[in-house]
Motif scaffolding. Structure first.
Motif, mmCIF file in Angstrom:
data_model
loop_
_atom_site.group_PDB
_atom_site.id
_atom_site.type_symbol
_atom_site.label_atom_id
_atom_site.label_comp_id
_atom_site.label_asym_id
_atom_site.label_seq_id
_atom_site.Cartn_x
_atom_site.Cartn_y
_atom_site.Cartn_z
ATOM 1 N N SER A 104 -4.920 -34.935 87.325
ATOM 2 C CA SER A 104 -6.199 -35.526 87.681
ATOM 3 C C SER A 104 -7.113 -35.605 86.460
ATOM 4 O O SER A 104 -6.927 -34.877 85.480
ATOM 5 N N VAL A 105 -8.117 -36.484 86.541
ATOM 6 C CA VAL A 105 -9.062 -36.617 85.435
ATOM 7 C C VAL A 105 -9.784 -35.301 85.182
ATOM 8 O O VAL A 105 -9.983 -34.898 84.034
ATOM 9 N N GLU A 106 -10.157 -34.609 86.244
ATOM 10 C CA GLU A 106 -10.891 -33.352 86.084
ATOM 11 C C GLU A 106 -10.015 -32.282 85.439
ATOM 12 O O GLU A 106 -10.460 -31.537 84.568
ATOM 13 N N ARG A 107 -8.738 -32.212 85.862
ATOM 14 C CA ARG A 107 -7.823 -31.252 85.261
ATOM 15 C C ARG A 107 -7.627 -31.566 83.773
ATOM 16 O O ARG A 107 -7.603 -30.679 82.928
ATOM 17 N N PHE A 108 -7.493 -32.850 83.459
ATOM 18 C CA PHE A 108 -7.327 -33.243 82.067
ATOM 19 C C PHE A 108 -8.559 -32.858 81.248
ATOM 20 O O PHE A 108 -8.439 -32.328 80.137
ATOM 21 N N ARG A 109 -9.749 -33.110 81.796
ATOM 22 C CA ARG A 109 -10.981 -32.812 81.073
ATOM 23 C C ARG A 109 -11.100 -31.324 80.751
ATOM 24 O O ARG A 109 -11.508 -30.946 79.651
ATOM 25 N N LYS A 110 -10.725 -30.485 81.698
ATOM 26 C CA LYS A 110 -10.906 -29.049 81.530
ATOM 27 C C LYS A 110 -9.808 -28.393 80.697
ATOM 28 O O LYS A 110 -10.036 -27.333 80.103
ATOM 29 N N HIS A 111 -8.624 -28.987 80.670
ATOM 30 C CA HIS A 111 -7.500 -28.315 80.020
ATOM 31 C C HIS A 111 -6.862 -29.163 78.911
ATOM 32 O O HIS A 111 -6.939 -28.825 77.744
ATOM 33 N N HIS A 112 -6.220 -30.271 79.291
ATOM 34 C CA HIS A 112 -5.444 -31.044 78.331
ATOM 35 C C HIS A 112 -6.303 -31.640 77.219
ATOM 36 O O HIS A 112 -5.884 -31.678 76.060
ATOM 37 N N GLU A 113 -7.497 -32.126 77.575
ATOM 38 C CA GLU A 113 -8.330 -32.762 76.566
ATOM 39 C C GLU A 113 -8.721 -31.788 75.457
ATOM 40 O O GLU A 113 -8.795 -32.170 74.282
ATOM 41 N N LEU A 114 -8.941 -30.537 75.812
ATOM 42 C CA LEU A 114 -9.261 -29.522 74.813
ATOM 43 C C LEU A 114 -8.112 -29.363 73.827
ATOM 44 O O LEU A 114 -8.314 -29.249 72.617
ATOM 45 N N MET A 115 -6.887 -29.367 74.358
ATOM 46 C CA MET A 115 -5.709 -29.252 73.496
ATOM 47 C C MET A 115 -5.562 -30.488 72.611
ATOM 48 O O MET A 115 -5.307 -30.373 71.395
ATOM 49 N N VAL A 116 -5.749 -31.670 73.200
ATOM 50 C CA VAL A 116 -5.590 -32.918 72.451
ATOM 51 C C VAL A 116 -6.579 -32.985 71.296
ATOM 52 O O VAL A 116 -6.212 -33.242 70.142
#
Length: 368
Positions: A104-116
């Motif tokens: 989900s967009v929210e999951r990506f914002r909180k987790h994956h985006e930080l890694m990216v």
């Protein structure tokens, strides 16, 4: 003699990369990115180049240096570097990057985006401190930034042994027969959106549709099948047990097998784990035993294996202790004359430096 480039602060670079994420590269000239501009100017070969153009080239080089896979694709969408996305609003870029990971967009914002964003910043820092003349954008066939693959030749037991240290996420590995993945004694893989080695391999090994949705969670399903066949659902295996699965979709990158090593023992009624160094050594020794067994029946034979620092994440082992435990098994295998192609993978340059120093210090011990 010119002074060496001033190493940039990772936190400062990351903050400016976040600004670019919000604005997109189409608005680079409108935002204040002094550190990115300084690094870009330091590397620019054109005196009349506009600052925004130089920063965009720097970011493209950094993203290219990630080396492919979901991480690079998500980075391209996140900053608006993917073809046709320069003018996309930040919400649309984030939504498309989330689809790459199937979350989900929210999951990506909180987790994956930080890694990216963190990986982009790390690549920028790496570019800034490279020797003069080595900072140009890699060609189309390049595997990534030079610092991402460190080749060593060690004198061990009267022979020279090549060892490669990879400094990037495990899902960016290419053309290695076996990748070792730490897991818990229940062989229960973490959710694919998490950032551990086992979660990353699960995510990268899943087959997805064109929108990023998971069609087959192959690595997870094969591991669950082994547990069911061996009658151990709900019961812990012995620490050091090794289970082999295919690499799933990672076969497209030349990876053939994943060896899941049970080293983490969950603490009852907590989210914590205990890892014993002896179990790491025992598990790696069993990795080599299984590698020899499967190699005899594989066509072509299995010849290469890649090891992370087992137990050095949530398992709590200090990196130094983790390396010492796994190296004990690696060196014992090499001492008996085994001819495996040995690789290590870490995500941080500091850990890669530690591994290199340890290898240099250990090499001479095996020489008669």
């Amino acid at each position: 003699m010119s002074a060496a480039p001033r190493p940039p602060d990772h936190g400062t670079v990351l903050a400016e990369v976040r600004k670019v994420r919000r604005a997109g590269v189409v608005r680079l000239r409108e935002i204040d990115t002094p550190e990115l501009s300084r690094i870009a100017a330091q590397l620019s070969n054109s005196e009349g180049e506009l600052p925004g153009t130089a920063v965009e080239r720097l970011l493209r080089t950094a993203v290219f240096g990630i080396g492919g896979g979901s991480l690079q694709t998500a980075a391209e969408y996140t900053l608006g570097l993917a073809q046709g996305t320069r003018d996309w609003p930040p919400a649309d870029r984030r939504r498309r990057a989330a689809q790459v990971y199937g979350v989900s967009v929210e999951r990506f914002r909180k987790h994956h985006e930080l890694m990216v964003l963190g990986q982009i910043a790390e690549q920028v820092v790496g570019i800034a401190v490279r020797p003069p003349g080595a900072a140009g954008e890699p060609g189309p066939g390049a595997a990534g930034l030079p610092a991402a693959h460190r080749g060593l030749r060690l004198a061990l037991h009267g022979r020279t042994v090549p060892v490669t240290v990879h400094v990037h996420s495990v899902d960016l590995l290419r053309d290695i027969d076996v990748v070792v993945s730490p897991t818990n004694t229940y062989f229960a893989l973490p959710a694919p959106y998490k950032s551990s080695v086992s979660a990353t391999l699960r995510r990268a090994g899943a087959h997805k549709d064109p929108t990023g949705g998971v069609v087959e969670d192959q690595v997870h399903d094969e591991l669950r099948g082994w547990v069911a066949r061996h009658g151990t659902p709900g019961r812990a295996a012995l620490p050091g047990t090794v289970v082999a699965t295919s690499a799933g979709a990672l076969a497209e990158q030349g990876l053939r097998r994943i060896y899941h090593v049970a080293v983490a023992m969950p603490r009852p009624e907590t989210n914590d784990y205990d890892v014993q160094a002896a179990d790491v050594t025992r598990g790696v020794a069993r990795v080599f035993a299984l590698l020899a067994e499967e190699s005899r029946t594989s066509d072509p034979p299995l010849t290469s294996v890649c090891l992370p620092l087992l137990g050095a994440g949530r398992g709590g082992l200090p990196p130094l202790e983790s390396f010492g435990a796994l190296w004990a098994a690696v060196e014992a295998e090499l001492a008996r004359g085994a001819d495996w192609d040995i690789h290590f993978v870490v995500r941080r340059h500091a850990r890669a430096d530690l591994v290199e120093r340890l290898l240099a210090g250990l090499a001479d011990r095996g020489t008669p």
